[in-house]
Design an enzyme around this catalytic site. Structure first.
Site, short mmCIF file in Angstrom:
data_model
loop_
_atom_site.label_atom_id
_atom_site.label_comp_id
_atom_site.label_asym_id
_atom_site.label_seq_id
_atom_site.Cartn_x
_atom_site.Cartn_y
_atom_site.Cartn_z
N GLU A 1 13.65 3.00 2.91
CA GLU A 1 12.86 3.52 4.04
C GLU A 1 13.56 3.30 5.37
O GLU A 1 12.92 3.20 6.41
CB GLU A 1 11.46 2.89 4.04
CG GLU A 1 10.71 3.07 2.74
CD GLU A 1 10.61 4.53 2.29
OE1 GLU A 1 10.77 5.43 3.13
OE2 GLU A 1 10.41 4.77 1.09
N PHE B 1 0.85 -1.19 0.00
CA PHE B 1 0.00 0.00 0.00
C PHE B 1 0.88 1.24 0.00
O PHE B 1 1.70 1.45 0.89
CB PHE B 1 -0.90 0.00 1.24
CG PHE B 1 -1.84 1.17 1.32
CD1 PHE B 1 -2.79 1.39 0.33
CD2 PHE B 1 -1.81 2.04 2.40
CE1 PHE B 1 -3.67 2.46 0.40
CE2 PHE B 1 -2.69 3.11 2.49
CZ PHE B 1 -3.62 3.32 1.48
N GLY B 2 0.71 2.09 -1.02
CA GLY B 2 1.43 3.36 -1.10
C GLY B 2 0.52 4.49 -0.66
O GLY B 2 -0.61 4.62 -1.16
N TYR B 3 1.00 5.28 0.28
CA TYR B 3 0.20 6.43 0.75
C TYR B 3 1.01 7.73 0.69
O TYR B 3 0.51 8.79 1.05
CB TYR B 3 -0.31 6.17 2.18
CG TYR B 3 0.80 5.99 3.20
CD1 TYR B 3 1.39 4.74 3.41
CD2 TYR B 3 1.27 7.08 3.94
CE1 TYR B 3 2.41 4.59 4.32
CE2 TYR B 3 2.29 6.92 4.86
CZ TYR B 3 2.86 5.68 5.05
OH TYR B 3 3.88 5.53 5.96
N GLY B 4 2.25 7.63 0.24
CA GLY B 4 3.11 8.81 0.09
C GLY B 4 3.62 8.86 -1.34
O GLY B 4 2.83 8.72 -2.29
N SER B 5 4.93 8.94 -1.49
CA SER B 5 5.47 9.07 -2.85
C SER B 5 5.21 7.83 -3.70
O SER B 5 5.22 7.90 -4.93
CB SER B 5 6.97 9.36 -2.79
OG SER B 5 7.65 8.30 -2.16
C1 BEZ Z 1 4.62 5.53 0.50
O1 BEZ Z 1 3.52 5.12 0.56
O2 BEZ Z 1 4.97 6.21 -0.40
C2 BEZ Z 1 5.55 5.26 1.60
C3 BEZ Z 1 5.48 5.99 2.73
C4 BEZ Z 1 6.36 5.74 3.74
C5 BEZ Z 1 7.32 4.76 3.60
C6 BEZ Z 1 7.36 4.01 2.45
C7 BEZ Z 1 6.48 4.26 1.44
#
Ligand code: BEZ
Length: 178
Positions: A89, A9-13
């Site tokens: 990460e 699941f991606g929630y940022g970049s």
């Molecule tokens: C993401 O979803 O982009 C993400 C956010 C924090 C750590 C790794 C991926």
């Protein structure tokens, strides 16, 4: 390390720049967690002596949610993808397993990376204006912290997702052209 296919699941970049092989991509919602710009970035969107702020997830009321994109990573890429993400990460994030819901109601078990309160790069809550000012001034090897916030906000609009925290910060940044 897993050689099985998995959902991430991606929630940022990861929403706009997954940079990983995937066989499926679906908008998904994680309930009970909220996205917050509470994690320091010393290695991507900031520097060791001038950290930026990037998103993490914090546990919230069951009716709170975080929208993002779930990627299905195929078996032949699974081990390399996990190793790459663990390295990328390393600034305070750890893997968790969660349940997501897709828009057509399917349930998906997925991995997420979460930076927990108290980790070595944790910045935590602050007034929104202070968070916006920090983002406005931060740059790192992956680019400006402002761009990270703007791309996240644009991606969430494309997903038709409401995120008060992200959109309030975007509004503060757009009224400040420093
Ligand atoms: C993401 O979803 O982009 C993400 C956010 C924090 C750590 C790794 C991926």
């Amino acid at each position: 390390m897993s050689a099985n296919p998995f959902w991430l699941f991606g929630y940022g970049s990861l929403i706009w720049k997954p940079d990983l092989p995937y066989s499926d991509r679906v908008p998904a919602r994680l309930r009970g967690w909220s996205r917050r710009f509470w994690q320091g970035s010393h290695d991507h969107r900031g520097l060791p002596d001038a950290p930026g702020r990037v998103v993490t997830l914090v546990e919230s009321a069951p009716d709170c949610c975080c929208d993002g994109i779930a990627y299905r990573v195929p078996a032949d890429a699974a081990a390399a993808v996990l190793a790459g993400l663990d390295h990328r990460e390393k600034n305070g994030y750890e893997r968790h397993r969660v349940n997501l819901a897709t828009r057509n109601g399917d349930a998906i078990e997925a991995l997420i990376y979460v930076a927990a309160p108290g980790n070595f790069a944790w910045l935590g809550p602050a007034p929104l204006a202070a968070i916006a000012a920090q983002i406005a001034g931060a740059h790192g090897p992956s680019g400006s912290n402002r761009e990270y916030l703007q791309r996240l906000a644009e991606s969430l609009r494309l997903l038709d997702s409401d995120d008060d925290h992200v959109f309030a910060l975007e509004a503060l940044l757009s009224s400040d052209r420093t």
